[in-house]
Design a protein around this motif. Sequence first.
Motif, mmCIF file in Angstrom:
data_model
loop_
_atom_site.group_PDB
_atom_site.id
_atom_site.type_symbol
_atom_site.label_atom_id
_atom_site.label_comp_id
_atom_site.label_asym_id
_atom_site.label_seq_id
_atom_site.Cartn_x
_atom_site.Cartn_y
_atom_site.Cartn_z
ATOM 1 N N CYS A 180 0.824 -1.212 0.000
ATOM 2 C CA CYS A 180 0.000 0.000 0.000
ATOM 3 C C CYS A 180 0.854 1.257 0.000
ATOM 4 O O CYS A 180 0.535 2.238 -0.694
ATOM 5 C CB CYS A 180 -0.945 -0.007 1.195
ATOM 6 S SG CYS A 180 -2.204 -1.291 1.148
ATOM 7 N N ILE A 181 1.937 1.252 0.769
ATOM 8 C CA ILE A 181 2.804 2.428 0.838
ATOM 9 C C ILE A 181 3.444 2.708 -0.519
ATOM 10 O O ILE A 181 3.473 3.856 -0.991
ATOM 11 C CB ILE A 181 3.881 2.242 1.923
ATOM 12 C CG1 ILE A 181 3.239 2.275 3.306
ATOM 13 C CG2 ILE A 181 4.953 3.322 1.827
ATOM 14 C CD1 ILE A 181 4.169 1.836 4.423
ATOM 15 N N VAL A 182 3.959 1.660 -1.161
ATOM 16 C CA VAL A 182 4.592 1.849 -2.468
ATOM 17 C C VAL A 182 3.561 2.304 -3.498
ATOM 18 O O VAL A 182 3.854 3.143 -4.349
ATOM 19 C CB VAL A 182 5.286 0.546 -2.914
ATOM 20 C CG1 VAL A 182 5.811 0.655 -4.335
ATOM 21 C CG2 VAL A 182 6.434 0.198 -1.964
ATOM 22 N N ARG A 183 2.350 1.763 -3.407
ATOM 23 C CA ARG A 183 1.293 2.164 -4.343
ATOM 24 C C ARG A 183 0.824 3.583 -4.084
ATOM 25 O O ARG A 183 0.502 4.320 -5.033
ATOM 26 C CB ARG A 183 0.110 1.198 -4.187
ATOM 27 C CG ARG A 183 -1.077 1.506 -5.092
ATOM 28 C CD ARG A 183 -0.747 1.255 -6.539
ATOM 29 N NE ARG A 183 -1.876 1.543 -7.404
ATOM 30 C CZ ARG A 183 -2.168 2.760 -7.872
ATOM 31 N NH1 ARG A 183 -1.390 3.795 -7.577
ATOM 32 N NH2 ARG A 183 -3.221 2.908 -8.668
ATOM 33 N N TRP A 184 0.819 4.006 -2.822
ATOM 34 C CA TRP A 184 0.278 5.324 -2.467
ATOM 35 C C TRP A 184 1.291 6.438 -2.665
ATOM 36 O O TRP A 184 0.943 7.527 -3.141
ATOM 37 C CB TRP A 184 -0.187 5.281 -1.006
ATOM 38 C CG TRP A 184 -0.696 6.594 -0.489
ATOM 39 C CD1 TRP A 184 -1.914 7.165 -0.726
ATOM 40 C CD2 TRP A 184 0.005 7.513 0.353
ATOM 41 N NE1 TRP A 184 -2.012 8.377 -0.079
ATOM 42 C CE2 TRP A 184 -0.850 8.611 0.594
ATOM 43 C CE3 TRP A 184 1.278 7.504 0.935
ATOM 44 C CZ2 TRP A 184 -0.464 9.690 1.376
ATOM 45 C CZ3 TRP A 184 1.652 8.584 1.724
ATOM 46 C CH2 TRP A 184 0.788 9.662 1.941
ATOM 47 N N ASP A 185 2.537 6.231 -2.312
ATOM 48 C CA ASP A 185 3.570 7.264 -2.370
ATOM 49 C C ASP A 185 4.298 7.195 -3.713
ATOM 50 O O ASP A 185 5.033 6.243 -3.992
ATOM 51 C CB ASP A 185 4.570 7.070 -1.226
ATOM 52 C CG ASP A 185 5.458 8.295 -1.021
ATOM 53 O OD1 ASP A 185 5.715 9.014 -2.005
ATOM 54 O OD2 ASP A 185 5.880 8.533 0.127
ATOM 55 N N HIS A 186 4.095 8.207 -4.544
ATOM 56 C CA HIS A 186 4.698 8.212 -5.880
ATOM 57 C C HIS A 186 6.222 8.322 -5.818
ATOM 58 O O HIS A 186 6.906 7.892 -6.757
ATOM 59 C CB HIS A 186 4.114 9.363 -6.709
ATOM 60 C CG HIS A 186 2.654 9.208 -6.989
ATOM 61 N ND1 HIS A 186 2.146 8.281 -7.882
ATOM 62 C CD2 HIS A 186 1.569 9.859 -6.480
ATOM 63 C CE1 HIS A 186 0.825 8.372 -7.929
ATOM 64 N NE2 HIS A 186 0.453 9.319 -7.083
ATOM 65 N N GLN A 187 6.757 8.859 -4.742
ATOM 66 C CA GLN A 187 8.210 8.948 -4.626
ATOM 67 C C GLN A 187 8.859 7.585 -4.441
ATOM 68 O O GLN A 187 10.063 7.421 -4.686
ATOM 69 C CB GLN A 187 8.578 9.860 -3.442
ATOM 70 C CG GLN A 187 8.188 11.313 -3.651
ATOM 71 C CD GLN A 187 8.593 12.179 -2.473
ATOM 72 O OE1 GLN A 187 8.987 11.658 -1.424
ATOM 73 N NE2 GLN A 187 8.491 13.491 -2.648
ATOM 74 N N LEU A 188 8.086 6.602 -4.004
ATOM 75 C CA LEU A 188 8.621 5.261 -3.811
ATOM 76 C C LEU A 188 8.397 4.361 -5.020
ATOM 77 O O LEU A 188 8.766 3.187 -4.973
ATOM 78 C CB LEU A 188 7.974 4.611 -2.581
ATOM 79 C CG LEU A 188 8.263 5.264 -1.235
ATOM 80 C CD1 LEU A 188 7.593 4.478 -0.117
ATOM 81 C CD2 LEU A 188 9.762 5.369 -0.978
ATOM 82 N N GLN A 189 7.812 4.884 -6.086
ATOM 83 C CA GLN A 189 7.582 4.059 -7.271
ATOM 84 C C GLN A 189 8.835 4.042 -8.149
ATOM 85 O O GLN A 189 8.848 4.473 -9.297
ATOM 86 C CB GLN A 189 6.353 4.546 -8.018
ATOM 87 C CG GLN A 189 5.073 4.312 -7.224
ATOM 88 C CD GLN A 189 3.832 4.792 -7.935
ATOM 89 O OE1 GLN A 189 3.881 5.209 -9.085
ATOM 90 N NE2 GLN A 189 2.693 4.732 -7.248
ATOM 91 N N THR A 190 9.899 3.528 -7.544
ATOM 92 C CA THR A 190 11.179 3.341 -8.208
ATOM 93 C C THR A 190 11.456 1.845 -8.303
ATOM 94 O O THR A 190 10.791 1.044 -7.625
ATOM 95 C CB THR A 190 12.301 4.031 -7.415
ATOM 96 O OG1 THR A 190 12.362 3.453 -6.088
ATOM 97 C CG2 THR A 190 12.043 5.528 -7.289
ATOM 98 N N PRO A 191 12.413 1.425 -9.143
ATOM 99 C CA PRO A 191 12.658 -0.018 -9.300
ATOM 100 C C PRO A 191 12.875 -0.769 -7.997
ATOM 101 O O PRO A 191 12.323 -1.858 -7.806
ATOM 102 C CB PRO A 191 13.909 -0.049 -10.191
ATOM 103 C CG PRO A 191 13.794 1.181 -11.022
ATOM 104 C CD PRO A 191 13.192 2.216 -10.110
#
Length: 350
Positions: free
Chosen positions: A79-90
């Motif tokens: 959920c955190i990775v899906r919610w926070d766009h800054q964490l949408q890295t490889p």
Amino acid sequence: MSRGLLKLAAAVCPFGSLKDDVFLNSLKSNKNANVNCSSSVSKFILLGFPCTWEIQVLLFSFFSGTYILTLIGNLSIICIVRWDHQLQTPMYILLANFSFLEICFITSTTPNMLANFVSATNAISFSGCFLQFYFFFSMGTTETFFLSVMALDRYLAICRPLHYPSIITVRGCIRMGACCWACGFLYFLSPVYLISQLPFCCPNKIDHFLCDPGPLMKLSCVPSPATEVICAMFNSVLMFSTFLFIIRSYALVIRAVLRVPSAEGRRKAFSTCGSHLAVVSLFYGSIMIVYVSPTTGNPAGIQKIVTLFYSVLTPLFNPLIYSLRNKEMKEALRKLFRAVRFNQRHGRNV
């Protein structure tokens, strides 16, 4: 540590009780008599943990809590990775995929184990047993591939920082994840098929809490050295090749980190590598004990405890070791909690 766990398990749950010895002796005598029930075997009995009812309830409560905490921890990462766009890295996309894999991995065995704690029969159908065997091993294989890809990601990020953005893209990361899933579910098809074709003898009781190849092959009415060798080869090639690849990747990372002039940079890199290596050691150490030689040398009690390590405890520890110790992940978690509280006060959705 393993000796202490064995002593504790023996005190509260006597794996080597007289009742079990009588059963195992009768199993051997029946096997020697070649009582072939392959034509009528429609289910297996999972012996699990033969304890008193009070201990069964205690174990049910403990593993239920462990399962719920594992689901919460890994779902939080997704959920955190899906919610926070800054964490949408490889790197974080790989972590989210790994968390989803851990949910599937523990779900392949734990609900059935919990049901057996409160069941009078502990029965599992023939097809259900081999489906559990296939999915459990396929997801375990997928985990070894994901650990290898994550080690490669850290190697490229630290040792090849200029080439990293062009090599590890989001699209490439998704492709690597899909490849891990596909290879993981294709790798063990042959061993599962070979074991399913063996003729099984009565009594059809598996001295384990899941359908595992070692106990299954012990129920075969005829010797199956070829199948045992093939399974051992599949296990050894998979485990040692991926393990050596991971160790080599982190050895190169550590060598590169030691050359970093910044003390803060070295500390951060060592913290990340140490966390990853802790999970790798826990996972690979336990599976190598059990599966390099699946039918010899390991008493049933040891096999059960070691299997619990990598099938139940490792998925519980991974969110803590991999992600929740991560500074960016913890900051994103705080922001998510603040957003949830804010929107609850104002009657909105996150």
